[in-house]
Design a protein around this motif. Structure first.
Motif, PDB file in Angstrom:
ATOM      1  N   TYR A  88      45.667 -13.801 -52.514  1.00 18.14           N
ATOM      2  CA  TYR A  88      44.947 -14.073 -53.756  1.00 18.14           C
ATOM      3  C   TYR A  88      45.949 -14.186 -54.903  1.00 18.14           C
TER       4      TYR A  88
ATOM      5  N   GLY B 252      45.615 -14.646 -59.426  1.00 16.51           N
ATOM      6  CA  GLY B 252      44.731 -14.862 -60.561  1.00 16.51           C
ATOM      7  C   GLY B 252      45.448 -14.669 -61.883  1.00 16.51           C
TER       8      GLY B 252
ATOM      9  N   ASN C 223      39.378  -9.848 -64.788  1.00 12.70           N
ATOM     10  CA  ASN C 223      39.343 -11.284 -64.509  1.00 12.70           C
ATOM     11  C   ASN C 223      37.924 -11.700 -64.148  1.00 12.70           C
TER      12      ASN C 223
ATOM     13  N   TYR D 162      36.724 -13.490 -60.781  1.00 11.96           N
ATOM     14  CA  TYR D 162      36.570 -12.736 -59.535  1.00 11.96           C
ATOM     15  C   TYR D 162      35.106 -12.604 -59.128  1.00 11.96           C
TER      16      TYR D 162
ATOM     17  N   TYR E 227      41.020 -17.764 -60.546  1.00 14.34           N
ATOM     18  CA  TYR E 227      41.272 -16.892 -59.394  1.00 14.34           C
ATOM     19  C   TYR E 227      41.196 -17.712 -58.113  1.00 14.34           C
TER      20      TYR E 227
END
Length: 319
Positions: free
Chosen positions: A178, A180, A47, A50, A171
């Protein structure tokens, strides 16, 4: 603060429901990209949003030796580094990787960039990545059955290609939660040289989708329970989910377990050697018929966080 925490818990529960629903459609999705059990330490690898999210410059190295005892089993190494810029509004990251499976080997570089938007006590970021990989398949080194056709044109030449691709992601994170979503490999690059006969089988890269979420539950008395889920989907193979729970003790030592659907169970640990240095290890045991032919998979992690301000204290970061 309490309202925000309750909201984050509701979002986490909602994402778990989505994960369970996705796993019901196992026939829709196949894995091409490298896989890691300690994915929570390697989020930048799947991702790009991030990048820079930890608010410090960080470097992470991971090595995975999968299915020990099986000739040609996957061996994967990756090094990632990311950092925030422009008052932590921008994040930039780089990944170097090497993935070897049988006669194939992929080495490459991935560049990621993210733009972050502060939201209450957290941030929402959007990211893009571009990759350049060298893909090699040594077909000429395969030992063929001498009773077969000579020469066998399918194994007459090696494949050596440079592949360009890109991906994107979003994200959100705060100190304890968190979530995402990202997609890699939008370009369906051809992996073989079968250009002469249109009827030949064509191997191509496929887009990979990732949904990740996690929440840290405070248990009191210097204990925290860190939970995380990663769902991976690619056309042609079952959706795969990794479910992880880790108990943190005094934010220094972590002991956990993981279940990968229809694949493995794992035991793992992490230790913070210092505020800047972390070490991690995971051992996977197959729960499929492969368990008869291998002695497990080993994965090692090393992370270093840079601090250019000697007076700045690095606060604990779970993600």
């Amino acid at each position: 603060m309490r309202i925000l925490t309750v909201m984050m818990r509701k979002i986490f529960k909602g994402l778990i429901v989505i994960v369970v629903l996705l796993l019901q459609f196992a026939e829709l999705f196949a894995q091409q990209n490298a896989l890691f059990s300690q994915y929570m330490f390697n989020t930048l690898a799947f991702n790009p949003a991030y990048a820079g999210s930890r608010n410090v410059a960080a470097a992470t190295a991971l090595y995975r030796n999968q299915w020990v005892g099986i000739d040609g089993a996957p061996q994967t190494g990756t090094f990632t580094m990311d950092a925030p810029f422009a008052n932590e509004r921008l994040g930039l990251g780089i990944q170097l990787m090497s993935d070897k499976i049988g006669i194939t080997k992929t080495t490459g570089i991935v560049l990621s960039g993210a733009y972050r938007i502060p939201i209450n006590e957290g941030s929402l970021s959007f990211g893009l990545q571009g990759s350049m990989n060298n893909y090699f398949a040594g077909f000429s080194n395969v030992n063929l059955d001498p009773s077969g056709p000579v020469p066998d044109m399918a194994f007459a030449a090696d494949v050596n290609k440079t592949l360009y691709n890109f991906g994107s992601g979003a994200y959100y994170r705060n100190s304890r939660f968190y979530a995402g979503f990202s997609v890699q490999d939008f370009v369906r690059n051809r992996l073989n040289f079968n250009d002469i006969n249109p009827g030949d089988i064509t191997a191509r890269q496929s887009a990979h989708a990732y949904l990740a979420t996690g929440y840290v539950f405070p248990l009191g008395f210097d204990f925290d329970l860190k939970t995380s889920v990663l769902v991976k989907g690619v056309k042609g193979a079952p959706v795969q989910g990794d479910f992880n729970a880790t108990l943190w003790i005094k934010q220094v030592l972590a002991i956990g377990a993981e279940y990968r659907t229809s694949a493995d169970i794992s035991a793992m640990m992490e230790i913070k050697v210092s505020p800047r240095v972390s070490l991690g290890y995971a051992f996977d045991k197959s729960i499929t018929s492969l368990r008869t032919y291998n002695s497990g998979s080993h994965e090692f992690m090393l992370r270093y966080e840079f601090s250019f301000d000697r007076d700045r204290i690095l606060s604990p970061r779970y993600f």
